[in-house]
Scaffold this motif. Sequence first.
Motif, mmCIF file in Angstrom:
data_model
loop_
_atom_site.group_PDB
_atom_site.id
_atom_site.type_symbol
_atom_site.label_atom_id
_atom_site.label_comp_id
_atom_site.label_asym_id
_atom_site.label_seq_id
_atom_site.Cartn_x
_atom_site.Cartn_y
_atom_site.Cartn_z
ATOM 1 N N ILE A 190 1.145 4.982 11.119
ATOM 2 C CA ILE A 190 1.547 3.883 12.014
ATOM 3 C C ILE A 190 1.825 2.591 11.252
ATOM 4 C CG2 ILE A 190 0.528 4.715 14.167
ATOM 5 C CD1 ILE A 190 -1.896 2.945 13.588
ATOM 6 N N GLY A 191 1.638 2.611 9.917
ATOM 7 C CA GLY A 191 1.807 1.394 9.120
ATOM 8 C C GLY A 191 3.178 0.762 9.320
ATOM 9 N N LEU A 192 4.226 1.526 9.098
ATOM 10 C CA LEU A 192 5.578 0.943 9.169
ATOM 11 C C LEU A 192 5.959 0.550 10.590
ATOM 12 C CD1 LEU A 192 7.712 3.040 6.649
ATOM 13 C CD2 LEU A 192 7.052 0.645 6.479
ATOM 14 N N THR A 252 0.834 -1.205 0.000
ATOM 15 C CA THR A 252 0.000 0.000 0.000
ATOM 16 C C THR A 252 0.871 1.258 0.000
ATOM 17 O OG1 THR A 252 -1.526 -1.263 1.358
ATOM 18 C CG2 THR A 252 -1.967 1.085 1.182
ATOM 19 N N ASN A 253 1.896 1.271 0.859
ATOM 20 C CA ASN A 253 2.803 2.433 0.900
ATOM 21 C C ASN A 253 3.417 2.696 -0.473
ATOM 22 O OD1 ASN A 253 2.473 3.108 3.546
ATOM 23 N ND2 ASN A 253 4.343 2.109 4.289
ATOM 24 N N ALA A 254 3.892 1.604 -1.112
ATOM 25 C CA ALA A 254 4.544 1.748 -2.425
ATOM 26 C C ALA A 254 3.557 2.308 -3.437
ATOM 27 C CB ALA A 254 5.084 0.404 -2.882
ATOM 28 N N THR A 297 4.118 11.521 5.904
ATOM 29 C CA THR A 297 4.237 12.674 5.003
ATOM 30 C C THR A 297 2.924 12.799 4.220
ATOM 31 O OG1 THR A 297 5.187 11.255 3.316
ATOM 32 C CG2 THR A 297 6.733 12.459 4.715
ATOM 33 N N LYS A 298 1.998 11.913 4.583
ATOM 34 C CA LYS A 298 0.713 11.932 3.875
ATOM 35 C C LYS A 298 -0.365 12.336 4.876
ATOM 36 C CE LYS A 298 1.633 7.578 3.040
ATOM 37 N NZ LYS A 298 1.607 6.204 2.594
ATOM 38 N N ASN A 299 -1.585 12.391 4.376
ATOM 39 C CA ASN A 299 -2.665 12.701 5.292
ATOM 40 C C ASN A 299 -3.203 11.397 5.865
ATOM 41 O OD1 ASN A 299 -4.562 14.117 6.627
ATOM 42 N ND2 ASN A 299 -5.949 14.362 4.873
HETATM 43 MG MG LIG Z 1 1.408 3.258 5.358
#
Ligand SMILES: [Mg+2]
Length: 672
Positions: A627-629, A567-569, A621-623
């Motif tokens: 906490i994902g990583l 998802t991050n990628a 750095t997003k809205n």
């Molecule tokens: Mg994430």
Amino acid sequence: MNLCRGKSQTSIPDTFKAISRLLIKESRLEPLLKNVAERLKNARLYDGVFIWTAEKADIQETAWGTSTGPLYAQGLFMTLPQPACIRGVATHGTPLTLIRDEPTCSSCPVCPICPGWASLVIPLLFKGEFYGILFVTLPSEVIAVNTEVAFLVEVGENIAACLNRMNQEALHRTTATALLKRSLELEYFHNFARITEQPDTDLETILQRGVDLIPASMDRPDLAAAALVLNDTHQRFTTPNFTRDNPMVENPIFVDGKAVGVLTVCYPSPAGQGPELTFLKEEEKLLGSISLRMGKIIERKRGRIALERSEQRFRDLTNNAVTGIAILQDQQIVFQNPEYTKIFGPLSHSPTLFLDAGVHPDDKKKTRLFHETITRYDFTTLCVDFRIASLLSQDGTPKITSVFCRAAMTEFREKPAVLLNVMDMTKPRELENLLRIQDKMTSLGRVAAGIAHEIRNPLSGINIYLKSLEKYALERNAETEGKIISKIQSASNRIESVIKRVMDFSKPGELKPISVDVNKPVQNAIDLAAVTLRKSGVKIETDLGTALPLCRLDSPMIEQVMLNLITNAAEAMKTLAPGTKTIAITTQCLDRQQVVIQVEDSGPGISQIHRERIFDPFYTTKNSSGIGLSICQRIINDHKGTLNLHKSRLGGAGFMIQIPVKQQEFKPAKGV
Ligand SMILES: [Mg+2]
Ligand SMILES: Nc1ncnc2c1ncn2[C@@H]1O[C@H](COP(=O)(O)OP(=O)(O)OP(=O)(O)O)[C@@H](O)[C@H]1O
């Protein structure tokens, strides 16, 4: 006129010739004075002739006299002061006639005691320089004869010329001896320097050779013998022929102001044999200089040995030190130990590590200030903490090294220097960071539990009412209301899912590991994300290793990690042009020790400033929640593995998961 009627007198020219011959032939002072005085007296039948020489550079004061008459002038010249009249001859350089009858001299012992006799005192002058006196006693009437006086004055001049010549010859001889000695001295020091300047020659060899060279500088090299005895080290260096014997010259050897030994030079000869030898003044001087030089060489060599030993000790100590140690001198690193090399790379003779472009931008100001202060030697001790980002780890990925550096003033090779003590703080800092994150997570857990408690119950009430409302709308065919209700339901579901995520994060469930092939959760995650990725135009490339060893994994958790990374990628590549968005997922086994999962993308990558913080909870750095990583990292850590940033072969960001394979779980398979 004949002075003595019984004997025949030699003529003035013949006497002059005979005297001149004597003066030319004779080169020794005393025989010359004796022969001239006797020849003069006998040839011209004088009563007495005395010659006295004044002390000159190489002529000592001496006198010779011969007399047939009364010995009134005998010993006159041996005792000083002489009568004033004679001193006057020396001072004024004019002949003097002494006649007893004259009243001024009546009491003077110089004046003749026999009536009828007189004395003539003639200065021995050559080129205006006074060499002595010719004193002649003769009948008083002869004094009046001008030719006799003129003859004696001329003899006086010739004697003075002869004395001058002897003096010059003696001077030449002295100069020649001095020159010879000087050349021997120079030769000695030249040869000695050649030995001492050979870099690997040890002190013992230098001293032995130095002693061996001494006899060649002595007047009798064939007989001279030398010995150097060092009392402080009980060492002895001698020429083969050395036995203590007289004549002997001994000189102390001083090292650091202390007498540590003696240099002895002698002429040993079996009793009753051999010539009688003495040491010249120049030789004694030379031996003094040799002793001084030997002392200096011992001092220097011992100093160097002590320095080498202390440097070796320093090296042994620093080579085994667990911290990086370096010495900075004259703006250059002149020494560094292996640990320092591990941190900063090989010796570069440059202190630029503090100015280097690799220094983290936030730390540059303080490292520059640190560098300026230490290179000015304007401090006692100074510390700095900084990070270096330019250094690459073994796999070629950028690595941040946290460094703690302490500088202290010291001395190196007798010059001021800076001792740098450096510690790689990366690991401790990582642990610190992890603890900080865990701390944050615990607090978050408490808050989340409270929020969950307060929101979940009313939310389930809202959901129940929404269900009833949906049923009610359906029964009445209220289409518009039904649509609104389903939107409210989906929003409520989102709230519930966020609460669940926060709850999961704050209260991680117990791991339920089973032996599984890592490809399974990886593939599951890819399948789950496939539809969304296709819709967003992201191409997914996989290269999953075959026959991977089984690992003990909580499969759903690993799936969650993979979904987060994918998802991050995808989110990072959101704004890229279609056809340029790629995610590559690979799995493999490394050294039969660990399985490795890599997720790489072709997105913009992660800038230096963000790299250090992306694993922090709530850093985003997003809205989004950020906490994902941190959840991913915690899950992987729970599996005793690591999750790190890694280079991406696609040019964007790359993440690498390493999970250890338990040895009992490793089942070798074909191709592994
Ligand atoms: Mg994430
Ligand atoms: N593949 C990537 N490419 C570029 N930046 C990334 C990538 N993965 C993570 N990041 C950066 O790391 C930050 C933290 O990521 P993380 O997954 O922890 O939080 P988030 O994605 O911002 O929020 P959440 O995952 O909670 O929805 C992101 O905001 C982003 O800046």
